[in-house]
Design an enzyme around this catalytic site. Structure first.
Site, mmCIF file in Angstrom:
data_model
loop_
_atom_site.group_PDB
_atom_site.id
_atom_site.type_symbol
_atom_site.label_atom_id
_atom_site.label_comp_id
_atom_site.label_asym_id
_atom_site.label_seq_id
_atom_site.Cartn_x
_atom_site.Cartn_y
_atom_site.Cartn_z
ATOM 1 N N TYR A 1 -11.283 15.720 4.398
ATOM 2 C CA TYR A 1 -11.131 16.800 5.389
ATOM 3 C C TYR A 1 -12.052 16.567 6.581
ATOM 4 C CZ TYR A 1 -12.094 21.270 7.694
ATOM 5 O OH TYR A 1 -12.300 22.246 8.645
ATOM 6 N N THR B 1 -15.196 21.703 13.096
ATOM 7 C CA THR B 1 -16.066 22.211 12.036
ATOM 8 C C THR B 1 -17.434 21.527 12.051
ATOM 9 O OG1 THR B 1 -16.343 22.119 9.629
ATOM 10 C CG2 THR B 1 -14.829 20.544 10.558
ATOM 11 N N ASP B 2 -18.419 22.207 11.492
ATOM 12 C CA ASP B 2 -19.749 21.577 11.365
ATOM 13 C C ASP B 2 -19.752 20.471 10.309
ATOM 14 O OD1 ASP B 2 -19.543 23.168 9.069
ATOM 15 O OD2 ASP B 2 -21.489 24.149 9.311
ATOM 16 N N GLU B 3 -18.675 20.415 9.497
ATOM 17 C CA GLU B 3 -18.663 19.448 8.394
ATOM 18 C C GLU B 3 -18.607 18.007 8.896
ATOM 19 O OE1 GLU B 3 -16.327 20.581 4.988
ATOM 20 O OE2 GLU B 3 -16.441 22.693 5.520
ATOM 21 N N LYS C 1 -11.219 15.599 10.537
ATOM 22 C CA LYS C 1 -11.633 16.436 11.675
ATOM 23 C C LYS C 1 -12.519 15.625 12.626
ATOM 24 C CE LYS C 1 -10.948 20.274 12.368
ATOM 25 N NZ LYS C 1 -9.827 20.998 13.041
#
Ligand code: NAD
Ligand code: TYD
Length: 352
Positions: free
Chosen positions: A156, A131-133, A160
């Site tokens: 989260y 993810t870009d997060e 990741k």
């Protein structure tokens, strides 16, 4: 026949990837490994479940013995790893699930691939979906590139980020052929109605409040889920081993502007007086550690592999709203929990 293991294939993005691969590559056998947590729903795959090149495997990536056994029984040519705990709010209330699934589960898969592929690594690929997060939060300007340093803020995104680092470590240390992609927010059919768009579509339809976190000023870059699945297909087949690719919609929306647009579309589709749905907007306490802005620079993927998003946002949003409105049974089954009985009815009873 190539054997491809897709993890998390009963979830939102995974189900679109499984469908694409099963239909597009009849000479691949697709194994969909999924634990069927609350987010896994086999009803997402009804249209392909009887195809000869598809097998569902119920199992937990955190179960090391099970994963080792699976890899020793099947000689997989590639892994596309999507299984994860994926909702930020759940990671705030229960971080541990995220540590187990996203970190330990990923390492179990890496270990199984490393052990079972050791004699012909060069023909294999471990593709990790991220993810870009992991890049953290942007201010008003700038974009995440593949070189942006990691700076995750939620349990989260931290889990990741950790799994991304471990995937790279297995490449650098053990020579495991890996590729990683980091994608922005996805939207489309089959998303669990805890995420912004399906939750708000469901609530508008049922005249329930729309809980906007903080002032609704956070910005997300939205991509139609099938465009993500197409990017995954491209990267799996043409991506360079050891590389990272950013995937994004080039489509930034402030939450409140997106919600206003959704309300307008819903009023029209439901035949309600213009302005009806927006009355449901309710500002609530902000999410802890809420990242202000995500925006992806996907120029590497566009330049090197020729990918681009296929849909304009308004079109994609219209398709998405139509899908949820015409799949009320899916939404009812998900919100009532009935979908969790499907595996028992469809698979377990057949086995007996
Ligand atoms: P999802 O929550 O809809 O689906 C996750 C799937 O993984 C479910 O089917 C669930 O049953 C399965 N799963 C969870 N724990 C498992 C375990 N221990 N063992 C086996 N299976 C397990 O998630 P999603 O939105 O489809 O996201 C898929 C992947 O894409 C995730 O890795 C996520 O981090 C990443 N991603 C998501 C987005 C997004 O906008 N949704 C954006 C970028 C990246
Ligand atoms: P979400 O769909 O949870 O994705 P992510 O947090 O991974 O970006 O949320 C998208 C944006 O919408 C995010 O800024 C949080 C906000 N949001 C709300 O304002 N209300 C809600 O009920 C939800 C679920 C999200």
């Amino acid at each position: 026949m190539k054997k491809i293991l897709i993890t998390g294939g009963a979830g939102f993005i995974g189900s679109h990837v499984v469908r694409l691969f099963v239909n597009k590559y009849p000479d691949y056998h697709i194994y969909n490994l999924d634990k069927l947590t609350y987010a896994g729903n086999l009803e997402n795959l009804l249209d392909i479940e009887n195809k000869p090149n598809y097998t569902f495997v119920k199992g937990d990536i955190v179960d090391d013995e099970f994963i080792q056994k699976l890899f020793s029984e099947h000689i997989f040519d590639g892994v596309i790893h999507l299984a994860a705990e994926s909702h930020v709010d759940r990671s705030i209330s229960n971080p541990m699930e995220f540590i187990f699934t996203n970190i330990v589960g990923t390492v179990n898969l890496l270990n199984a691939a490393k052990f079972n592929w050791k004699d012909n690594m060069d023909k294999k690929l471990f593709y990790h979906i991220s993810t870009d997060e992991v890049y953290g939060s942007l201010g008003d300007t700038g974009y995440f590139t593949e070189e942006t340093p990691y700076d995750p803020h939620s349990p989260y995104s931290a889990s990741k980020a950790s799994s991304d680092h471990l995937v790279r470590a297995y490449h650098d240390t053990f020579g495991l052929p890996v590729v990683i992609s980091n994608c922005s927010n996805n939207y489309g059919p089959n998303q669990f109605p805890e995420k912004l768009l399906p939750l708000f579509i469901h609530n508008i339809r049922n005249n329930k409040p729309l809980p906007v976190y903080g002032k609704g000023e956070n910005v997300r870059d939205w991509l139609f889920v099938e465009d993500h699945a197409n990017a995954i297909d491209l990267i799996f087949h043409q991506g360079k081993v050891g590389e990272t690719y950013n995937i994004g919609g080039n489509n930034e929306w402030k939450n409140i502007d997106l919600i206003m647009l959704l309300c307008k579309i819903m009023d029209k589709k439901l035949g309600r007086e213009p302005g009806t749905s927006k009355k449901l907007i309710t500002y609530v306490k902000d999410r802890a550690g809420h990242d202000l802005r995500y925006a992806i620079d996907s120029s590497k993927l566009q330049r090197e592999l020729g990918w681009s998003p296929s849909l304009q946002f308004e079109e994609g949003l219209g398709i998405t709203v139509d899908w949820y409105l015409s799949h009320q049974q899916w939404l009812d089954s998900v919100t009532s929990g009935d979908y969790q009985k499907y595996y028992e009815a469809q698979y377990v009873k057949r086995e007996r």
